[in-house]
Design an enzyme around this catalytic site. Structure first.
Site, short mmCIF file in Angstrom:
data_model
loop_
_atom_site.label_atom_id
_atom_site.label_comp_id
_atom_site.label_asym_id
_atom_site.label_seq_id
_atom_site.Cartn_x
_atom_site.Cartn_y
_atom_site.Cartn_z
N GLY A 144 11.15 -4.23 3.26
CA GLY A 144 12.51 -4.32 2.75
C GLY A 144 12.81 -5.46 1.81
O GLY A 144 13.97 -5.65 1.46
N CYS A 198 -0.27 3.79 10.43
CA CYS A 198 0.37 4.85 9.65
C CYS A 198 1.00 5.85 10.61
O CYS A 198 0.29 6.52 11.37
CB CYS A 198 -0.61 5.58 8.75
N SER A 247 0.82 -1.21 0.00
CA SER A 247 0.00 0.00 0.00
C SER A 247 0.85 1.26 0.00
O SER A 247 1.81 1.39 0.75
CB SER A 247 -0.90 -0.01 1.23
N ASN A 265 -6.85 -0.69 1.27
CA ASN A 265 -6.16 -0.36 2.52
C ASN A 265 -6.83 0.88 3.10
O ASN A 265 -6.91 1.91 2.44
CB ASN A 265 -4.67 -0.11 2.18
C1 LIG Z 1 5.75 6.27 -0.16
C2 LIG Z 1 5.10 5.27 0.74
C3 LIG Z 1 3.74 5.40 1.06
C4 LIG Z 1 3.10 4.49 1.91
N1 LIG Z 1 1.78 4.61 2.17
C5 LIG Z 1 1.14 3.64 2.88
C6 LIG Z 1 -0.28 3.66 3.06
O1 LIG Z 1 -0.97 4.52 2.55
N2 LIG Z 1 -0.85 2.67 3.81
C7 LIG Z 1 -0.11 1.68 4.38
O2 LIG Z 1 -0.66 0.80 5.04
N3 LIG Z 1 1.23 1.63 4.23
C8 LIG Z 1 1.87 2.59 3.49
N4 LIG Z 1 3.24 2.51 3.31
C9 LIG Z 1 3.99 1.42 3.93
C10 LIG Z 1 4.21 0.27 2.93
O3 LIG Z 1 2.99 -0.29 2.53
C11 LIG Z 1 5.08 -0.82 3.57
O4 LIG Z 1 4.47 -1.27 4.77
C12 LIG Z 1 6.47 -0.34 3.92
O5 LIG Z 1 6.95 0.54 2.93
C13 LIG Z 1 7.47 -1.50 4.09
O6 LIG Z 1 7.65 -2.23 2.92
P1 LIG Z 1 8.86 -1.94 1.87
O7 LIG Z 1 10.12 -1.87 2.66
O8 LIG Z 1 8.82 -3.07 0.89
O9 LIG Z 1 8.55 -0.62 1.22
C14 LIG Z 1 3.86 3.42 2.47
C15 LIG Z 1 5.22 3.31 2.16
C16 LIG Z 1 5.85 4.20 1.31
C17 LIG Z 1 7.32 4.03 1.01
#
Ligand SMILES: Cc1cc2nc3c(=O)[nH]c(=O)nc-3n(C[C@H](O)[C@H](O)[C@H](O)COP(=O)(O)O)c2cc1C
Ligand SMILES: Cc1cc2nc3c(=O)[nH]c(=O)nc-3n(C[C@H](O)[C@H](O)[C@H](O)COP(=O)(O)OP(=O)(O)OC[C@H]3O[C@@H](n4cnc5c(N)ncnc54)[C@H](O)[C@@H]3O)c2cc1C
Ligand SMILES: Cc1cc2nc3c(=O)[nH]c(=O)nc-3n(C[C@H](O)[C@H](O)[C@H](O)COP(=O)(O)OP(=O)(O)OC[C@H]3O[C@@H](n4cnc5c(N)ncnc54)[C@H](O)[C@@H]3O)c2cc1C
Ligand SMILES: Cc1cc2nc3c(=O)[nH]c(=O)nc-3n(C[C@H](O)[C@H](O)[C@H](O)COP(=O)(O)O)c2cc1C
Ligand code: FES
Ligand code: FES
Lengths: 252, 303, 303, 252
Positions: free
Chosen positions: C243, C129, C21, C99
């Site tokens: 990650g 969040c 998300s 989400n």
């Molecule tokens: C730019 C950005 C926006 C995000 N917005 C949301 C969001 O709206 N809702 C949510 O549950 N997580 C949000 N996240 C968190 C991601 O869904 C995820 O939990 C987090 O980035 C860890 O995964 P990753 O390391 O693969 O990015 C966001 C992350 C990023 C980087």
């Protein structure tokens, strides 16, 4: 000041067998003399931890590191090109204890072979037994020959040299030698230690452990050793990498 | 030339860089690179009442921009430390901090008492070691635990007392407040973030202890955030650590609210890091006409 | 060829990789690189009851092996999502997860109800969040909060319900248990770790929101640890994220206990990452004669 | 499929002024046509986020990116050597809207100058005003001359060209042109927008914001714009980088 980190000019970095590289760097061995069995702690750009690599040889102002590409760090090392510099903390560790007048049997298994070259050069007429999984991984045979060693090559699958294990040869020839030094995978070291114990020959083994500092400060690279009946923790980087085989608690 | 010295709980440090506990042993090894007086201070390897062998190997794993460790408090015990390591350390012309960990209140108190009778400069209470069940972590993650152990040790401790905080908590500011209320003279943070790596071939955790503590550059943003939150919540000085790698990081951590700094993992990448970081800070201060490094502390301008 | 499909709470995914998300919008942009059916599913940008503008810029900062973000839930509101984005998404032949985030129990419940009347496949409760006061984070960091909101939403939600967990807590396993007890069909973790970076010249936080959420390779060891702890504590499926960058990471996360995966930040480095990761997993499974990717889940052999 | 990431062979990467580099990569502009004002999202080894760099020029199968070393990412870019490949996601963004028959005034400040070169080539007889802090930072003057532009150079300290600001020249010459396009630091853009408003000339400005995805998916690069009296969030990477100056909420 006992330790130093320096940037050494990279002379060459060639692939000498499948995924195995031979790195030559300019090195002033008068300033920082190296004992056989010691290692270099190599900085790899973009990585947090240095990589420990045994000294394969030091001669005419050239330090040689022979290493196998295993993961990301050695991959990056293998992409370095002459003209760059390599940031090295060396020499580290205790090294093999070599006594004059003894005939040594030096055993290397796989990527444990390289440190045996410099060791061979520090001993007289050594018997060198090198073992590999397959002919595609055989390295340094010419160098050992040039160093005047009696050289035996074995492979697990018989694709080069004799088919079999280093311990098969060791059993045959151990009585022609006074002491054994070995470096290679743990099961091999255990087997070598067992043969040596059987024949009551002293045996030194070079161990590996994941390292951070490389100098004995972080206590990261612990191995259990049994000294005089007491099990204590020692560290591969400082107390080793070379240990008396009979003191190593292999399952520790 | 700008003044790099800082004072924490009455103790003078030649510069704000302190070697972080567990990364610097008892100083001897890094003392073979440069005189230890180059450092403001040394927080010694965590010591316990009795000798400990620590965890079996592997104890170390690399992670993206960081590492995991689970050394498990291998150390010779407080008595040997006092007898064999402290005298040498005290000659090195740097502040010596004893980092202590225990199983019980009593153990912590007993160590604090023994060390109070020595010429160690400060005591750092490690109630946040994630790598041993007996690392005090049971005290370190609740306000009640932190408050209580600080109060107890305080009674037995005549040295300036630093409480080292774990980042593995929901609300770091309240925890710090509990340490302050318990009588701490300073807090240091962060200890390591608990993490894990698995070898996909053997399906075994790389670290023999299964989990380990994450440190290094990767954790720096978490450390800066927590130092900022804590320095807004307490009046005692905050010692900032966690992932400091460059002099810019050091400056940033002070701006966030730290009065002094510790560095650990970067030593493994570059043993000379403390020298380079202090030199970089010196130049930065001189260039910006800042006469003392203490002027950086807490000067963040939040939005 | 090994079977890559997985089933979570009765919903079939063509492969275990779900876009995380907030990193994938409502799919349109990455749909210009490859058909979205290449992904097992898409977790849409977090939506709220009413339209939100989000936080002011800068919203993004880079960190060692990772990044911070504080977008602040910019989104058009649930009604616009249902009317304008969902119909297109549902034609893409991939699982669509909504989400949702809110200020109050009522908001969450109202959104869950509205979405239950659509053909969205699953609902993911974002109670973690860290970047807006109203991001539900007040519910997400205590067992009571997580239990209660899950129970409430459950009553209004006829779709399979995923609860997304924050890593900024002392005891992730209990939190997950609370979600399970509240009626969640699955949990996803981790959301971002709260962090901060400061510009040392302006002494301003780089992110306008002061703090931001850390994601990317740097947090992977923390995510693996938490997924392992949670999968030991609950019986419902765990969706692992945080990650994941390579196919090896994906395999590792499943071995740690994940039944499906989400990926986010790696998309910014390489938009084709999902394709490369699924290909890598496919080859790994085939090479190791593993007939279904589901056989990896939880096969860790702890020491 | 509208977007693509490709590895482009690096032809050259030379320092053309103090800390400013000119990167040339092989580029097939038939396959991926570029509009002036669009940007490239450049992967930097070991970094998580790509770096947005405006297209400076595309000609004869060569894409040019001119960039200043600011932090670690551009530092690493500056160390890339010919023979390597550069991983680029391009072209991105909307670009300047250029209408036939209009005379354009193109204004570049500092590292905002490069995108104006390709823009100059897409317009007839443009007036180009380039401003720099100091003579050591002056770039691309020959290229603009070759492109047939009427060229004015100003520096803040008078070390090259006229001493003064781009807006001084703009005021003098704005009535010789129909529309203004500008790229540079925010205070300059604000000042340019103000002059244009005064003279009732349309003005397009190219904005910068920290980016993650570069394509409008992450909502990272938000700017506030006022469209028809309503303030809404748009994104530099997708709705921009070029915006109508009068719609930008500069203090947003
Ligand atoms: C730019 C950005 C926006 C995000 N917005 C949301 C969001 O709206 N809702 C949510 O549950 N997580 C949000 N996240 C968190 C991601 O869904 C995820 O939990 C987090 O980035 C860890 O995964 P990753 O390391 O693969 O990015 C966001 C992350 C990023 C980087
Ligand atoms: C004293 C000593 C001497 C060595 N000499 C040689 C040599 O001459 N030639 C050679 O090819 N290899 C040698 N090794 C092994 C070599 O250090 C590892 O293969 C190398 O560190 C792997 O790094 P990587 O980044 O490719 O692998 P990764 O798995 O990506 O490395 C991740 C982390 O684990 C550590 N690590 C992984 N495998 C080992 C290992 N077997 N031993 C120690 N640390 C490890 C790495 O150093 C790094 O910190 C030696 C190891 C030691 C301890
Ligand atoms: C549409 C667009 C076009 C651009 N065109 C050019 C150009 O042609 N030539 C040029 O030299 N520069 C240009 N920039 C600015 C350039 O992107 C930054 O200078 C560069 O990203 C800095 O990276 P760094 O790693 O050196 O700095 P660091 O400060 O180490 O970067 C850290 C992070 O912040 C981001 N960042 C830092 N400064 C900026 C900035 N000013 N704008 C956007 N992101 C930033 C980086 O991308 C990175 O994610 C442009 C920016 C945008 C948005
Ligand atoms: C190998 C190693 C051993 C450590 N041992 C201790 C210890 O004994 N006591 C302690 O309080 N912290 C210990 N730590 C934590 C560090 O003191 C420090 O809090 C942490 O590493 C974060 O700082 P860094 O990122 O600069 O390393 C250890 C860290 C490492 C890497
Ligand atoms: S690697 Fe630090 S003690 Fe051996
Ligand atoms: S950078 Fe992702 S929306 Fe612009």
């Amino acid at each position: 000041m006992k330790y130093d980190v320096k940037k050494y000019p990279l002379i060459s970095n060639a692939e000498i067998a499948d995924g195995i590289f031979d790195m030559h760097v300019e090195y002033d061995s008068n300033a920082l003399p190296v004992k056989c069995g010691q290692f270099a702690h190599v900085y790899v750009p973009s990585k947090t931890l240095r990589r420990p690599i045994s000294v394969c040889d030091v001669e005419n102002g050239v330090l040689r590191l022979v290493y196998q590409v295993k993961g990301e760090g050695t991959k990056i090392m293998s992409q370095m090109k002459s003209g760059e510099t390599v940031d090295i903390l060396a020499p580290l560790g205790n090294g093999f204890k070599i006594e004059q007048g003894k005939r040594y049997c030096l055993i290397g298994g796989g990527i444990g072979v390289p440190p045996m070259l410099y060791t061979a050069k520090q001993t007289q007429n050594p018997l060198v037994i090198t073992g590999f999984r397959d002919k595609s991984l055989v390295i340094l045979q010419d160098d050992f020959a040039k160093a005047g060693a009696e050289l035996v090559l074995v492979t697990d699958n018989g694709t080069a040299g004799t088919k079999g294990f280093v311990t098969d040869i060791l059993r045959e020839k151990i009585n022609e030698t006074d002491e054994v030094c070995a470096c290679g995978p743990t099961p091999m070291l255990k087997a070598v230690a067992k043969v040596c114990a059987e024949f009551s020959k002293p045996c030194q083994v070079s161990l590996e452990e994941r390292m951070a500092c490389g100098i004995g400060a972080c206590l990261g690279c612990a191995v259990k050793v049994n000294i005089g009946g007491e099990e204590i923790m020692q560290h591969v980087c400082k107390n080793g990498p070379v240990f008396n085989a009979e003191e190593v608690v292999f399952n520790g | 030339m700008a003044d790099l010295s800082v004072k924490i709980a009455g103790v003078e440090f030649g510069n704000p860089l302190i070697a972080a506990s567990g990364t610097f042993g008892f100083g001897k090894e890094y003392g073979e690179f440069y005189p230890l007086s180059a450092l403001g201070g040394i927080s010694c390897k965590g010591i316990t009442l009795k000798k400990r062998d620590g965890n079996p190997s592997p104890r170390i794993a690399e992670t993206p921009s960081g590492m995991l460790n689970a050394v498990g408090l291998q150390n010779p015990g407080v008595d040997v430390f006092i007898k064999e390591d402290l005298p040498w350390l005290k000659q090195q012309n740097t502040v010596v901090i004893a980092n202590i960990a225990g199983n019980t209140f009593e153990e912590y108190c007993e160590m604090a008492e023994k060390l109070s009778d020595t010429d160690v400069d400060m005591i750092e209470l490690n109630i946040s070691c994630p790598n041993v069940k007996q690392g005090g972590v049971q005290f370190g993650t609740s306000c009640e635990g932190v408050g209580e152990i600080t109060r107890q040790v305080r009674k037995h401790c005549t040295k300036p007392l630093i409480v080292k905080l774990s980042p593995n908590v929901t609300d770091i500011a309240s925890i710090a407040k509990a340490a302050e209320d318990g009588g701490a003279d300073a807090v240091s943070l962060i200890n390591t973030l608990t993490g894990m790596r698995i070898d996909i071939n053997s399906r075994r955790p790389i670290i023999r202890n299964n989990t380990g503590g994450m440190s290094g550059a990767a954790v720096f943003p978490v450390a800066v955030r927590m130092v900022w939150q804590v320095s807004n919540a307490v009046k005692i000085p905050v010692i900032g650590l966690g992932g400091i790698t460059t002099w810019q990081d050091a400056v940033e951590m002070m701006i966030a609210g730290a009065s002094a700094l510790q560095i650990g993992t970067v030593l493994f990448t570059d043993p000379y890091a403390p020298i380079k970081i202090t030199e970089g800070m010196q130049k930065y201060l001189d260039k910006n006409n800042i006469s003392s490094v203490t002027e950086l502390t807490g000067t963040i301008r939040p939005w």
